[in-house]
Scaffold this active site. Structure first.
Site, mmCIF file in Angstrom:
data_model
loop_
_atom_site.group_PDB
_atom_site.id
_atom_site.type_symbol
_atom_site.label_atom_id
_atom_site.label_comp_id
_atom_site.label_asym_id
_atom_site.label_seq_id
_atom_site.Cartn_x
_atom_site.Cartn_y
_atom_site.Cartn_z
ATOM 1 N N GLY A 1 0.802 -1.217 0.000
ATOM 2 C CA GLY A 1 0.000 0.000 0.000
ATOM 3 C C GLY A 1 0.830 1.261 0.000
ATOM 4 N N CYS A 2 0.209 2.351 0.406
ATOM 5 C CA CYS A 2 0.762 3.682 0.171
ATOM 6 C C CYS A 2 2.001 4.018 0.993
ATOM 7 C CB CYS A 2 -0.316 4.737 0.422
ATOM 8 S SG CYS A 2 -1.724 4.635 -0.718
ATOM 9 N N TYR A 3 2.263 3.296 2.071
ATOM 10 C CA TYR A 3 3.467 3.606 2.855
ATOM 11 C C TYR A 3 4.733 3.043 2.233
ATOM 12 C CZ TYR A 3 3.181 -1.192 4.748
ATOM 13 O OH TYR A 3 3.130 -2.559 4.891
ATOM 14 N N ALA A 4 4.588 2.181 1.227
ATOM 15 C CA ALA A 4 5.717 1.400 0.740
ATOM 16 C C ALA A 4 6.748 2.202 -0.045
ATOM 17 C CB ALA A 4 5.222 0.238 -0.109
ATOM 18 N N ILE B 1 2.537 6.715 4.373
ATOM 19 C CA ILE B 1 1.365 6.467 5.215
ATOM 20 C C ILE B 1 0.440 5.506 4.478
ATOM 21 C CG2 ILE B 1 -0.594 7.508 6.427
ATOM 22 C CD1 ILE B 1 1.001 10.238 6.079
#
Length: 390
Positions: A160-163, A372
Site C-alpha cells: 500500500g501507500c506507505y511502501a 502512510i
C-alpha cells in the site's frame, strides 16, 4: 542538527543516485472527471451521488490525474464498471502485463540519468498493490529491461501507500551490506483494480474515484558512489516503521471477485496528525536525537489526501510552503500510492536546481520521507541532501 562525521575509510550511507517517473498517456482533468465517471458507469441519472462527488472533487485539491483506463476499455469490459460484478480476471489479465511496462518506463529514465551500464544493477526491488501473479512483476521487469538473470530480486505485493518509504529502507540495507551493490527500486501502480461502479451502500468509492491515480517511479540506490561518474541526489541516513495504535480500520482493502474493495475512514487525518510529532521524534533519535525544529527540514509526505497533508503541516507547525512539493504532486498527479513520495523528491530536486538553491533539498541539509498506508502504518526515511554545484 549537527552534521554527521563521516569516516571516509568506512562504507558510507546509501545514496539515491537517480530518479525516474512515468505515467500512462491518458490525462483526466478533475473538472471534467465527474462527467466522465457518471457517463461511463451509466449513472447520469443519479443526481444525488453526482452532487456528493462534485463536492469531493472540489475539495480534493487535485487538478489532474493520469489513468490507464479509458472509455474504450470500459465499454469493452462492462463488468469493471458494474458494481459487484465478477471482474477480477479481466482486471488482472490487463494489469499483470501493464504494470511491469509502466515500471519499465520509469526505470529506463532512472537508468539514463544514472549513466552506467545496466549490467551494474545487482539488486531489483519491485513494489505494487495493483496485480498479483507468479512469476511476478519483478520477473517480468528483468525480461523487459534485459537485466542479468542473476540479479537479486525482491517482490513486494499489497503493502500500500506507505511502501514508497519501505523500499528506500530495503534498498539502503542491500546497498550498505553488499559491496558494490547497485539497487534498482521500482514502484508501479495502475488503479484499475480499484475502479468500481457507483452505489449508495459504499460511498468510500467516491473518495477513491476523486483521488486515486496511476504512476510509476524508479530510484537507483548505492553506497560509495563513483567520484565524477555517479552524481548522488540524496543520502538515506535512517529509517523507521511503526503502526499507529488502534487504527487498523483506517485504510482497509480486500481482494474480491469484483476487484479490490476498499474502506477509507474519515479518522485517518486525525490518526496521522495525532502521532506525527511522536514518530518523527523517534525517527530522528536514530540520527542524533537533537532535531526538534521541523521547519529546518525538507519534506516528502505521502499525498493521501488534502486533510492528511493539512494535519501534518498543522501538527508540526510548518510554515507556509514547507509542503510545496507534496501539494504539487497531489495537485498534478493525485494519489498514486507508493510512487508518490518519489515523485515528490524528483520534483523537489528539479525545483531546487531551477531556483538556484544550494542543495537538492530546497537548500536545506536534512529532510524526511513519510509514507502512510494500511495499518495504519507509517514509514519514515531520514534523508540528507546533496550540494548543487554553482
Amino acid at each position: 542538527m549537527a552534521p554527521l562525521v563521516k569516516n571516509h575509510g568506512e562504507p558510507q550511507h546509501a545514496k539515491i543516485l537517480a530518479i525516474g517517473t512515468a505515467n500512462p498517456p491518458n490525462v483526466y482533468y478533475q473538472k471534467d472527471y465527474p462527467d466522465f465517471l457518471f457517463r461511463v458507469t451509466k449513472n447520469e441519472h443519479r443526481t444525488d451521488l453526482r452532487e456528493k462527488f462534485d463536492r469531493i472533487c472540489e475539495k480534493s485539491r487535485t487538478r489532474k490525474r493520469y489513468l490507464h483506463l479509458t472509455e474504450e476499455i470500459l465499454k469493452a469490459n462492462p463488468s469493471i464498471y458494474t458494481y459487484g460484478a465478477p471482474s477480477l480476471d479481466v482486471r488482472q489479465d490487463m494489469l499483470n502485463s501493464e504494470v511491469p511496462k509502466l515500471g519499465q518506463q520509469a526505470a529506463l529514465k532512472a537508468i539514463k540519468e544514472w549513466g552506467q551500464p545496466i549490467s551494474k544493477i545487482t539488486h531489483l526491488i519491485f513494489c505494487t498493490a495493483s496485480c498479483v501473479d507468479m512469476p511476478g512483476a519483478d520477473f517480468q521487469l528483468v525480461k523487459l529491461l534485459g537485466l542479468n538473470p542473476s540479479v537479486t530480486r525482491t517482490m513486494i505485493y499489497e503493502a500500500g501507500c506507505y511502501a514508497g518509504a519501505t523500499v528506500l529502507r530495503l534498498a539502503k540495507d542491500f546497498a550498505e551490506n553488499n559491496e558494490g551493490a547497485r539497487v534498482l527500486v521500482v514502484c508501479a501502480e495502475i488503479t484499475t483494480v480499484f475502479f468500481h461502479g457507483l452505489t449508495d451502500t459504499h460511498l468510500d468509492i467516491l473518495v477513491g474515484q476523486a483521488l486515486f491515480a496511476d504512476g510509476a517511479s524508479a530510484v537507483i540506490v548505492g553506497a560509495n558512489p563513483e567520484p565524477k561518474i555517479e552524481r548522488p541526489l540524496f543520502e538515506i541516513v535512517a529509517c523507521r516503521q511503526t503502526i499507529i495504535p488502534n487504527s487498523e480500520h483506517g485504510v482497509v482493502a480486500n481482494i474480491r471477485e469484483m476487484g479490490f474493495t476498499y474502506y477509507l475512514s474519515g479518522e485517518v487525518p486525525k490518526f496521522v496528525g495525532g502521532n506525527v510529532v511522536d514518530f518523527l521524534t523517534k525517527t530522528f533519535e536514530k540520527v542524533d536525537g537533537k532535531n526538534k525544529d521541523w521547519n529546518s527540514l525538507f519534506f516528502s509526505v505521502h499525498p493521501g489526501g488534502p486533510a492528511i497533508v493539512d494535519q501534518v503541516e498543522e501538527q508540526l507547525g510548518l510554515k507556509e510552503g514547507k509542503l510545496r512539493a507534496t501539494r504539487h504532486v497531489l495537485s498534478e498527479y493525485g494519489n498514486m500510492g507508493a510512487p508518490s513520495v518519489h515523485f515528490i523528491l524528483d520534483d523537489m530536486r528539479k525545483k531546487s536546481i531551477e531556483e538556484g538553491k544550494s542543495t537538492t533539498g530546497e537548500g536545506l541539509e536534512w529532510g524526511v520521507v513519510i509514507g502512510i498506508g494500511p495499518g495504519l502504518t507509517v514509514e519514515t526515511a531520514v534523508l540528507r541532501s546533496e550540494s548543487i554545484p554553482c
